[in-house]
Design a protein around this motif. Structure first.
Motif, PDB file in Angstrom:
ATOM      1  N   PRO A 135       0.862  -1.196   0.000  1.00 34.27           N
ATOM      2  CA  PRO A 135       0.000   0.000   0.000  1.00 34.27           C
ATOM      3  C   PRO A 135       0.890   1.234   0.000  1.00 34.27           C
ATOM      4  N   LEU A 173      13.136  -1.756   0.803  1.00 31.02           N
ATOM      5  CA  LEU A 173      13.030  -1.303   2.193  1.00 31.02           C
ATOM      6  C   LEU A 173      11.737  -1.769   2.863  1.00 31.02           C
ATOM      7  N   VAL A 174      10.629  -1.747   2.114  1.00 28.73           N
ATOM      8  CA  VAL A 174       9.338  -1.987   2.783  1.00 28.73           C
ATOM      9  C   VAL A 174       8.756  -3.384   2.541  1.00 28.73           C
ATOM     10  N   ARG A 225       9.476  -6.430   3.335  1.00 32.26           N
ATOM     11  CA  ARG A 225       9.341  -7.390   4.415  1.00 32.26           C
ATOM     12  C   ARG A 225       8.523  -6.866   5.594  1.00 32.26           C
ATOM     13  N   MET A 226       8.020  -5.670   5.442  1.00 32.60           N
ATOM     14  CA  MET A 226       7.215  -5.118   6.539  1.00 32.60           C
ATOM     15  C   MET A 226       5.798  -5.668   6.472  1.00 32.60           C
ATOM     16  N   SER A 227       5.077  -5.515   7.608  1.00 28.97           N
ATOM     17  CA  SER A 227       3.670  -5.924   7.602  1.00 28.97           C
ATOM     18  C   SER A 227       2.912  -4.988   6.656  1.00 28.97           C
ATOM     19  N   HIS A 228       1.626  -5.304   6.388  1.00 28.50           N
ATOM     20  CA  HIS A 228       0.843  -4.491   5.456  1.00 28.50           C
ATOM     21  C   HIS A 228       0.771  -3.036   5.927  1.00 28.50           C
ATOM     22  N   SER A 229       0.374  -2.858   7.198  1.00 24.10           N
ATOM     23  CA  SER A 229       0.286  -1.490   7.708  1.00 24.10           C
ATOM     24  C   SER A 229       1.682  -0.900   7.867  1.00 24.10           C
ATOM     25  N   GLY A 230       2.647  -1.743   8.206  1.00 27.90           N
ATOM     26  CA  GLY A 230       4.037  -1.288   8.329  1.00 27.90           C
ATOM     27  C   GLY A 230       4.528  -0.726   7.005  1.00 27.90           C
ATOM     28  N   ALA A 256       2.704   0.559   4.634  1.00 28.81           N
ATOM     29  CA  ALA A 256       2.032   1.852   4.393  1.00 28.81           C
ATOM     30  C   ALA A 256       2.786   2.953   5.137  1.00 28.81           C
ATOM     31  N   ILE A 257       3.108   2.685   6.398  1.00 28.92           N
ATOM     32  CA  ILE A 257       3.821   3.693   7.198  1.00 28.92           C
ATOM     33  C   ILE A 257       5.251   3.872   6.674  1.00 28.92           C
ATOM     34  N   GLY A 258       5.871   2.751   6.304  1.00 29.07           N
ATOM     35  CA  GLY A 258       7.229   2.836   5.748  1.00 29.07           C
ATOM     36  C   GLY A 258       7.264   3.772   4.550  1.00 29.07           C
ATOM     37  N   ILE A 278       5.067   6.140   3.964  1.00 27.26           N
ATOM     38  CA  ILE A 278       4.796   7.514   4.447  1.00 27.26           C
ATOM     39  C   ILE A 278       6.108   8.148   4.892  1.00 27.26           C
ATOM     40  N   ILE A 279       6.915   7.359   5.630  1.00 27.34           N
ATOM     41  CA  ILE A 279       8.200   7.864   6.114  1.00 27.34           C
ATOM     42  C   ILE A 279       9.061   8.301   4.924  1.00 27.34           C
ATOM     43  N   LEU A 280       9.104   7.457   3.901  1.00 27.01           N
ATOM     44  CA  LEU A 280       9.915   7.780   2.725  1.00 27.01           C
ATOM     45  C   LEU A 280       9.390   9.036   2.023  1.00 27.01           C
TER      46      LEU A 280
END
Lengths: 414, 289, 322
Positions: free
Chosen positions: C55, C102-103, C105-110, C112-114, C116-118
């Motif tokens: 996402p 970068l993102v 391997r993160m969770s789905h919401s992770g 999305a936030i990852g 956002i951070i970028l």
């Protein structure tokens, strides 16, 4: 709860006013012929709507006033205002709409530099005169200077050049800067530091404020507390001043050019006392000694104290003057060059390049304005204002000649 | 800025103080995300409403503390029909549907604020003036009082979750709405209470932060990014995690700003969370996948 | 599974857009040309969200990379549009590759936030790095004699750029339709629906997801490149978080589960805004109400209407049979 028919109608009118765009008005007392159509690309909504509000109020009111006083060259004026939403894409789209659909003759442009930069080129292509409201000197410098663009307002370079000298002479020698880390803030910092150095002062380390930083204290705390004064080109100046004062900084504070139009200074309360600003117009009528400005204040419903009767807020004086002088430029040049239709605009520009000074008068109410033909930039007296006893009063004037900096283009050779 | 231990200590203390506010703002966002599965884009706008109400209260009635009661009450009251009409139908559906609905609410609230409050920013004078001198600067007293209040609210909310029947229900629903429903937990009521509490807390956060920021119709937008970041980094549904992430962000910003230009420090403070999200995909304190 | 109806609908809309542009004048042509560039952005979000399971709230950053690539490359390659657009695709793909690694391997919401951070980080850096990006003022497109394989093309909001964008978009949509009937697309779908199961079956799920995300990046980059050619000016707000949010709303209004929905979403929201601006300043209020209405009554977006209608038609058929 009783709810009268009158109250219902009033609330309906208020709701309609809340929804509707500023009306397109043609009041033709004492005028004849086809109206001259002026487009206004204005920030009615979005982040810059605080200043856009005053430009809209000034443009609407002044066009009405002009129509009641003979119009331009005896012709009535029709003002068409569009909303840029403070966004580049919308702003440029709306400018194209003004030019291509509304067939405007002239445009009073946006205050946002990115919109102004993109728009001036579009206007130039369509041979439509664009009176920019942006105060970024870069919008009329080098490749950004285009024949169909004029600025009847001051800019960052001019205010810094003139005001820095005065502030170094009158207020203090050593200045630090807290600036927004965006193009405008960086440019203001550079010009200010240059001005301070030229005036024999000392520019201490500047502190950048990142975009959208929610808490300013970590940055404010880094300011050099040994400086005599702090120059503040930031958009959230209110918050910066409050924080500086509440965390013990007693230095003199100077807000960047035209910042008093960003907010109502009374919001600052006692904390604002002593704060300086750099504007093109004072706020109080008594500080201007100008019957012409008195007429304008009266026509727009502004009190002698600079408060707009309609909403009780302090008027953005520099916004008002920028609009008034732009209309003054159009009126003078249309009438003197014999402009009849848009086809005559190139000749109007050539004529405008021959006029070096616009004399003090109804639409140049604060004094003579110099127009530099090379980059189409106007120079005017800069007012150093200060909040004294709870009101923004005139502190000093930097004469227009002290604000002139070297031009880096020459449009007259084009 | 020259490095001294005093400067470092100041930046750390300020980072912790600001984290209390960010934690409070993130609280409702976290609860709605954790329980209803909604990315509430309008959360920041409710925070802005709180700040705008504080501005009106101070300017019209001269009372700041009244706003701390009135703003949450108004937000809570308005949130009930919004939950029933807009939010409820989107629960359990694709994340995007909730996002579109709450973005719609964000547009509506922002534009209404612009129409009523205007585009000109305002300032709310702190109800407690003065400051305490420490670590080379006068620290505004109000910041300390407000941070203590925010911390007290966070603790009270934690106690509410841990020691009341409703708190137990909320925790049950957070783990599994289906199991909770099967066990007789009134899931619908839990959802409504969470929405109401979330709106009230966001508005209260807006009131508390108003004297430290500029009150404007768009102020909710800039807070949304950091709030979402601490919620997810802290671990969905983890109250302590969000506060811990907020503290980490605040301290990192402060410490980095000693060594780096401020913009790079700000970027560093949020970029720091990327590896953390890689190492702990469910957040610092998140256990659920 | 090929969605032939979706393809026909989206191509028809594109065709109608181009035909309409020849009738309604220069202003609207410019509006539509800009809309077409944003359609790439909306499609790229759908691809990232629905097929790479990312996402991505940083699609505008990828779009901006493509736009800036054109601005930077224009003087060096003397107005060669094909090369400029290639540069924008490479820039978009490269940025997406970095973001994806970068993102992923993160969770789905992770994730999305990852993203956002970028997006926030790049926006802040871009604002400060004025020499490179022009910051808030932006950078203009250098005046060059632009040409596509020798055919002169004028950059700007004009019919030529609209047609170029529309043709590229049509090729993209038709290409997607073709690929979606191939075996490889079934694997993509399998990975998207259950990465673990696909992994067990021997497919490298990570590679597939990264590949799709990079392709979505190339598409966003291409859109950005076209945007730079149409707008002739790129400011840092183009890559901001609010632009990414817009792309999500376009995709969602068009229908997030269908790649053919993006173009419809862009037209619905942008044309509504454009028309509303003519009589009110409260555009955002009305767009907000529209979004709420879409979420409530059209949760699958405009493309969801087809399944709804299909259900309705089958109900009628059943009723007639009984």
């Amino acid at each position: 709860m009783s709810f009268s028919r009158r109250a219902f109608l009033q609330s309906g009118t208020a709701a309609a006013a809340m929804l509707s765009l500023p009306a397109v008005k043609v009041l033709a007392a004492g005028t004849s012929g086809d109206p001259i159509v002026i487009g206004h690309q204005c920030e009615l909504t979005g982040w810059d709507s605080a200043t856009g509000f005053w430009r809209n109020m000034a443009a609407t009111g002044m066009c009405d006033w002009l129509n009641q006083n003979g119009g331009i060259a005896g012709r009535p004026i029709k003002l068409v205002t569009v909303d840029t939403k403070s966004d580049v894409d919308t702003g440029v789209n709306q400018l194209r709409k003004l030019i291509l659909e509304e067939k405007v003759d002239f445009v009073i442009g946006s205050e946002i530099s990115s919109i102004a930069l993109a728009s001036s080129k579009v206007a130039n292509e369509h041979k439509t005169l664009y009176m920019t409201m942006s105060t970024s000197e870069a919008t009329t410098a080098k490749a950004n200077a285009v024949p169909y663009q004029f600025r009847m307002n001051t800019n960052s370079a001019a205010t810094a050049a003139g005001a820095a000298r005065k502030y170094v002479d009158l207020v203090g020698k050593r200045w630090t800067t807290l600036f927004a880390d965006i193009k405008w803030g960086q440019s203001e910092r550079d010009w200010w530091q240059k001005g301070v150095a030229a005036a024999g002062g000392e520019a201490a380390t500047a502190v950048a404020l990142p975009v959208d930083a929610p808490d300013l204290l970590p940055f404010v705390a880094q300011l050099d507390s040994s400086a005599d004064g702090i120059y503040i080109p930031v958009l959230n100046a209110l918050q910066a001043i409050q924080l500086l004062r509440s965390s013990g900084y007693a230095q003199k504070i100077v807000l960047a050019g035209l910042s008093f139009s960003l907010f109502d200074y009374r919001e600052l309360g006692e904390m604002g006392e002593g704060t300086f600003g750099i504007e093109t117009a004072p706020l109080l009528l008594k500080d201007m000694a100008s019957p012409d400005m008195e007429n304008i204040y009266k026509a727009l419903g502004i009190g002698a104290d600079g408060i707009w009767a309609e909403n009780g807020k302090v008027v953005g004086g520099s916004m008002l003057l920028g609009i008034v002088q732009s209309l003054g430029f159009l009126k003078a040049n249309v009438e003197q060059s014999g402009w009849k239709t848009k086809d005559d605009t190139a000749a109007l520009i050539k004529h405008a390049e021959t006029i070096a000074t616009y004399a003090k008068g109804p639409l140049f109410p604060l004094g003579d304005v110099t127009m530099r033909a090379q980059d189409h930039q106007a120079f005017m007296d800069i007012y150093l204002l200060q909040i004294q006893g709870g009101v923004v009063a005139k502190y000093a004037v930097a004469p227009k000649d002290s604000t002139i900096y070297p031009a880096d283009v020459d449009l007259t050779k084009g | 800025m020259a490095f001294t231990w005093q400067v470092l200590a100041f930046q750390i203390v300020n980072g912790v103080v600001w984290a209390m506010f960010l934690g409070l703002i993130a609280l409702g966002l976290n609860a709605i995300f954790g329980l209803l599965g909604l990315l509430n884009m309008a959360h920041g706008a409710v925070y802005a409403i709180g700040a705008v109400i504080a501005w009106y209260m101070v300017h019209q009635l001269g009372s700041f503390w009244m706003a701390a009661i009135v703003a949450p009450a108004i937000a809570a009251a308005v949130s009930i029909p919004i939950y029933k009409l807009v939010l409820r139908p989107t629960i359990g559906k694709d994340m995007m549907i909730g996002l579109v609905a709450t973005s719609g609410l964000l547009f509506i609230i922002n534009d209404t604020l612009l129409a009523l409050y205007g585009g000109s920013p305002g300032l709310v004078q702190p109800p407690i003036a003065g400051g305490v001198r420490f670590l080379g600067i006068i620290y505004p007293t109000y910041r300390l009082v407000a941070a203590a209040l925010a911390a007290a609210i966070l603790i009270a909310f934690w106690l509410f979750l841990k020691s009341t029947a409703m708190g137990l229900w909320i925790r049950c629903v957070a783990q599994s709405p289906t199991l909770a429903m099967a066990s007789g937990v009134p899931v619908e009521r839990v959802y409504l209470i969470i929405v109401v509490l979330s709106a009230a807390l966001a508005a209260l956060a807006g009131v508390l932060v108003a004297p430290m920021t500029t009150v404007s119709h768009q102020m909710g937008l800039s807070i949304l990014g950091p709030a979402f970041i601490v919620v997810v980094v802290g671990g969905l549904g983890s109250l302590g995690g969000a506060v811990a992430a907020a503290i980490l962000m605040g301290i990192a910003r402060g410490v980095l700003s000693i060594y780096l230009p401020p913009t790079y420090a700000e970027v560093g403070a949020i970029a720091l969370f990327l590896p953390l999200l890689l190492l702990r995909p469910n957040g610092i304190f998140g256990a659920r996948s | 599974m090929r969605d032939t109806v979706g393809l026909i609908v989206s191509l028809s809309i594109l065709l109608a857009t181009c035909l309409l542009a020849t009738l309604i004048g220069e202003f609207w042509t410019g509006v539509l040309a800009r809309c077409v560039t944003w359609m790439f952005l909306a499609i790229s979000f759908t691809l990232a969200y629905s097929y790479a399971n990312i996402p991505s709230v940083a699609q505008a950053t990828v779009f901006g990379a493509g736009a800036y690539a054109v601005i930077w490359a224009a003087p060096a390659i003397a107005g060669n549009i094909a090369l400029m657009l290639l540069a924008s695709m490479i820039a978009g793909g490269a940025v997406a590759l970095v973001f994806g690694l970068l993102v992923l391997r993160m969770s789905h919401s992770g994730a999305a936030i990852g993203t956002i951070i970028l997006a926030v980080a790049f926006s802040m850096l871009g604002n400060a790095a004025i020499g490179l990006t022009g910051g808030t003022d932006g950078l203009p497109l250098a005046s060059e004699a632009f040409h596509l394989f020798g055919i002169p093309i004028t950059a700007g909001p004009n019919i030529g750029m609209l047609l170029l964008g529309a043709v590229l978009l049509a090729i993209l949509l038709a290409g997607f339709w073709y690929i979606s009937g191939r075996r490889i697309w079934r694997i993509v779908r399998a990975v998207q629906q259950n990465a673990l199961r696909a992994q067990v079956l021997g497919y490298n799920a990570v590679a597939y997801r990264i590949a799709i995300y990079v392709i979505s990046g190339c598409i966003a980059g291409l859109g950005g490149g076209l945007y730079a050619l149409v707008s002739r000016h790129v400011a840092i707000e183009t890559i901001g978080l609010s632009m990414s949010l817009k792309s999500i709303l376009w995709a969602a209004v068009g229908g997030i589960s269908s790649i053919y929905g993006g173009p419809i979403g862009v037209l619905a929201i942008q044309l509504a805004s454009e028309v509303l601006l003519r009589w009110t300043v409260r555009v955002d209020l009305i767009i907000g109400l529209m979004l709420v209405a879409v979420a409530l009554w059209l949760p699958q977006g405009v493309m969801g209407l087809r399944t709804r209608n299909a259900n309705w038609i089958s109900t009628i058929k059943q009723w007639r049979r009984t």
